[in-house]
Enzyme design. Structure first.
Site, PDB file in Angstrom:
ATOM      1  N   HIS A  94      35.277  36.001  43.553  1.00  0.00           N
ATOM      2  CA  HIS A  94      36.179  35.166  44.364  1.00  0.00           C
ATOM      3  C   HIS A  94      37.353  34.667  43.502  1.00  0.00           C
ATOM      4  O   HIS A  94      38.526  34.868  43.850  1.00  0.00           O
ATOM      5  CB  HIS A  94      35.365  33.991  44.926  1.00  0.00           C
ATOM      6  CG  HIS A  94      36.146  33.045  45.781  1.00  0.00           C
ATOM      7  ND1 HIS A  94      36.079  33.049  47.146  1.00  0.00           N
ATOM      8  CD2 HIS A  94      37.009  32.062  45.457  1.00  0.00           C
ATOM      9  CE1 HIS A  94      36.874  32.106  47.647  1.00  0.00           C
ATOM     10  NE2 HIS A  94      37.442  31.488  46.626  1.00  0.00           N
ATOM     11  N   GLU A  95      37.047  34.077  42.384  1.00  0.00           N
ATOM     12  CA  GLU A  95      38.107  33.535  41.524  1.00  0.00           C
ATOM     13  C   GLU A  95      38.972  34.658  40.949  1.00  0.00           C
ATOM     14  O   GLU A  95      40.182  34.512  40.793  1.00  0.00           O
ATOM     15  CB  GLU A  95      37.509  32.674  40.399  1.00  0.00           C
ATOM     16  CG  GLU A  95      36.694  31.471  40.884  1.00  0.00           C
ATOM     17  CD  GLU A  95      37.439  30.559  41.864  1.00  0.00           C
ATOM     18  OE1 GLU A  95      38.686  30.490  41.789  1.00  0.00           O
ATOM     19  OE2 GLU A  95      36.776  29.940  42.731  1.00  0.00           O
ATOM     20  N   HIS A 106      41.773  35.396  43.317  1.00  0.00           N
ATOM     21  CA  HIS A 106      42.900  34.460  43.203  1.00  0.00           C
ATOM     22  C   HIS A 106      43.784  34.832  42.004  1.00  0.00           C
ATOM     23  O   HIS A 106      45.010  34.863  42.096  1.00  0.00           O
ATOM     24  CB  HIS A 106      42.382  33.034  42.982  1.00  0.00           C
ATOM     25  CG  HIS A 106      41.871  32.346  44.223  1.00  0.00           C
ATOM     26  ND1 HIS A 106      42.648  32.167  45.349  1.00  0.00           N
ATOM     27  CD2 HIS A 106      40.669  31.767  44.503  1.00  0.00           C
ATOM     28  CE1 HIS A 106      41.947  31.503  46.275  1.00  0.00           C
ATOM     29  NE2 HIS A 106      40.739  31.260  45.794  1.00  0.00           N
ATOM     30  N   GLU A 124      43.557  32.621  49.760  1.00  0.00           N
ATOM     31  CA  GLU A 124      42.148  32.681  50.109  1.00  0.00           C
ATOM     32  C   GLU A 124      41.775  34.084  50.589  1.00  0.00           C
ATOM     33  O   GLU A 124      40.647  34.544  50.384  1.00  0.00           O
ATOM     34  CB  GLU A 124      41.834  31.625  51.175  1.00  0.00           C
ATOM     35  CG  GLU A 124      40.360  31.336  51.349  1.00  0.00           C
ATOM     36  CD  GLU A 124      39.691  30.676  50.149  1.00  0.00           C
ATOM     37  OE1 GLU A 124      40.395  30.226  49.213  1.00  0.00           O
ATOM     38  OE2 GLU A 124      38.451  30.647  50.137  1.00  0.00           O
TER      39      GLU A 124
END
Lengths: 478, 478
Positions: free
Chosen positions: B250-251, B254, B280
């Site tokens: 997830h990170e 980003h 997101e």
């Protein structure tokens, strides 16, 4: 003033992160960020607003409204800093910054290739710009070099330095000659793991806890303070060296100074160490007088033992205080170290005054090393190209290194006169009385007192070389 | 614009350092430093100078001098940002900042004591201030909530959100009901050491190298970018969880977004991700569509194996995609997650519009959880007090979490339509084509395109819920 203090702390963090945490790919962006903080700082430090506020305060005082003593000091130093900063034309400041970047690049190449001629043009430019800067900033009766000194040590004069360094140049060489005939410097092959344990445990004894400190590793040891409750020191480890024991206490001394400044000065223009030489005195006090103390060697030896390296305190102490004249400043022992600085002072003063042509620097360097240290310079790379300072445009900075040694010795004697000999305490690693004495006599004042008045108030005497001579004489005889 | 970009990067570093490196004792000083950066940013973002420059550019264009396309975008976004920022009176901005700090403190206590009444006054204040702010910023024909959305997602409308979230509120609950009758979520007891190895190795496969990345641990995973060549993600590990595998990807999503923005946009006002929902979508794409992919589970299982934890790909995949309706947003599975957001959207819209009194929030929350997820709320602490956002004064932020899920699914389908199915590549951990497609279609544009135009350009269609529904339907049936 609070904004300027915050900007300084932020600049510290940017620098610390760059040297300790940042991936190398971030270098270009970081340079922009540091440049922006420097521009903002300059913009705010020289703002016309400050002049207006100072003027309004003058008016208020004429009306009979009196400032408290602390506020008077805030205003006094604000006026001094602002007037000094305003004397430098914007274009000169920009030119100096650019020449500093170019000079460091040129210096790096020249040193790598041992090619002084390649560095000469950049150095010439830096000397000219530093002279021009000094002439802008100089007050009535000051030389350009006097003015340059003020950036690192306000109130210091060339005259005073000639007196002190002249005395060192006379008194130290005979001791060096005496040390030279003795056995070579004792070395110890301490593995990195044992050093790490000893450094961590020793710092913990001195109050370094995880709540308000960080201890990290970097290529060159340094200290950063990001504000109250956040002190960060770094060290480095190489197999078979004991440097980490000395350098970690050195950096601890810098950090402790900032930590023990009166909290009432936080986020004012007074809330920092007063000068480079005072800062260096604090690092040298812990390096020379604690880490190199014979009784404290028992603590260090025990902590190395806890790290799995068995060594006697006497043997460790011998390795920490060994004297050996050499060409390189950063690896010099406590006895020969100040002579490296005396040489740099003589030469940078002559460069700024125009008495020494840049092209004649290598010859003058060799002559000085022979005269002061009886050392033959093996190359320019290990001679006048060994330090970055002049390449970066810093003139007037070197003296603080030697003044720090002298001030540390004078403070150490004054402290023992008052508290009694430290030997018993140091043998048990007990340093609380030292910390308190330094807090009360030196640290808490922040920038409220300049170097020389501070030394005089803390020790009852003007700066002199005798305490330092009493500290190094036994090293030459050991 | 470059200064604002640098200030943003510096703010990122101050925040990252606070959460990852800073000793706790530095908190008070850090708050001052962050406050100063916020003030400087506001001061510069709203400076009258910017209006003058924009005016001069208008003049220049009237004179026939034409800007390049990139420069036109710089000017367009500069005008938009400046005008928006100037609409907020200084006093309101200061009040909002203070209420946000107070609100977070009040929220923290209220949640700890499960005492909504204690939070009510602060929440009421935040709602009023957010409404006032929205009314200041709103353009012709916009509601206050429309205007609030613009801070996170410029161009998004309440109308559009009602359409999309209304569709989700209709389509998802039957799937949730279907999933509920199946066996409970499969869990795996993975030790921390194996997770660490798997995270490090997997990130390395995705291009995370030491030259321009850092991977650290923090209490809550997050991403920071300090400028080109310096991306920093964090994760956290707890024994017996597989969250670290999902959160690290997830990170990574980003970070990859910011890394792949066109370097020509560096240090301009266009050089960042265009919105919260687009950001997101990038994190959700790597979390939902890569980390939770059945073929990629073979890679993750192999890397857990390298860390000493033997697990089959199918079993691991089952643990990563398990569905289990619950009260808490942050631990929700990919199927139920958007319904948590739909609820928050309905409620915050009603709060800002004045349709819902703050005192009625707990009852409305329980009703919504029952209606959307068929979940009984056990307490306010695990109900309307579970998230910090409203306590901090953030209204209009929640929708981006669900939009991110939808956009990710739509991008993922469009990508496979163009590149073919990713299954074979993912089985081997090959993600270079995905990275390139995202760079070309999404990342490189920075802020030049707003969310909805960017989605339409990247996928050929306006935002719709069907791709997401196609993604979650098999999860309900698994």
């Amino acid at each position: 003033m609070a904004e300027l203090a915050d900007l300084a702390a932020i600049g510290m963090l940017l620098g610390w992160d760059q040297l300790v945490m940042m991936p190398s790919g971030g270098a270009a962006a970081r340079a922009e960020q540091l440049g922006m903080i420097a521009r903002l700082t300059h913009e705010r430090a020289t703002a016309a607003d400050i002049g207006d506020w100072l003027g309004a305060l003058d008016g208020a005082q004429l009306d009979g409204a009196q400032l408290e003593e602390l506020d008077r000091d805030v205003v006094r130093i604000a006026r001094r800093d602002w007037e000094r900063a305003r004397r430098v034309p914007e274009e000169l400041a920009v030119e100096i910054a650019r020449a500093s970047t170019d000079g460091q690049e040129s210096w790096q190449l020249a040193r790598a290739n041992d090619d002084f001629a390649a560095f000469e043009p950049a150095l010439k430019r830096n000397v000219e710009l530093a002279r021009a800067y000094g002439e802008c900033v100089a007050e009535e009766g000051q030389s350009a070099y006097d003015a340059l000194l003020g950036d690192y040590d306000f109130g210091l004069s060339t005259h005073e330095l000639r007196r002190v360094f002249g005395a060192l140049a006379g008194a130290l060489p005979p001791l060096v000659a005496q040390a030279r005939v003795r056995t070579p410097r004792h070395t110890l092959e301490v593995p990195v793991g044992a050093q790490q344990t000893a450094v961590a445990n020793t710092l913990r004894r001195l109050g370094v806890d995880a709540d308000s400190w960080r201890v990290d590793v970097s290529a060159h040891p340094f200290t950063a303070w990001m504000g109250r409750g956040d002190s960060r020191v770094t060290t480095r480890y190489s197999d078979g060296e004991v440097e980490s024991l000395l350098s970690s206490l050195h950096e601890y001394g810098h950090a402790l100074y900032e930590r023990q400044i009166d909290p009432a000065l936080d986020r004012t223009n007074l809330g920092g160490g007063t000068s480079m030489s005072m800062h260096e005195s604090q690092s040298k006090l812990w390096e020379n007088h604690v880490a190199r103390d014979a009784a404290f060697a028992e603590v260090l030896a025990a902590e190395l033992g806890a790290g799995g390296f068995a060594v006697g305190a006497a043997e460790l102490h011998a390795a920490l205080v060994g004297v050996e004249p050499g060409a390189v400043r950063v690896s010099a022992d406590p006895l020969t170290y100040p002579l490296h600085i005396v040489l740099r002072f003589e030469l940078e003063l002559a460069l700024i005054d125009g008495q020494l042509a840049v092209g004649d620097l290598p010859a003058a360097w060799s002559e000085g090393m022979r005269r002061l240290l009886d050392v033959e310079v093996p190359s320019d790379a290990l001679g006048c190209l060994q330090d970055v300072h002049w390449g970066a445009g810093s003139f007037g900075y070197f003296p603080s290194y030697a003044l720090g040694c002298l001030i540390a010795a004078q403070l150490w004697e004054a402290m023992q006169l008052e508290l009694g000999p430290r030997e018993q305490d140091l043998r048990r690693g007990q340093v609380a009385p030292i910390q308190s004495w330094l807090a009360e006599r030196v640290h808490r004042h922040g920038r409220r007192l300049d170097t020389m008045p501070l030394v005089e108030r803390a020790t009852g005497r003007a700066l002199e070389i005798e305490p330092f001579m009493r500290y190094v004489t036994p090293l030459a005889e050991a």
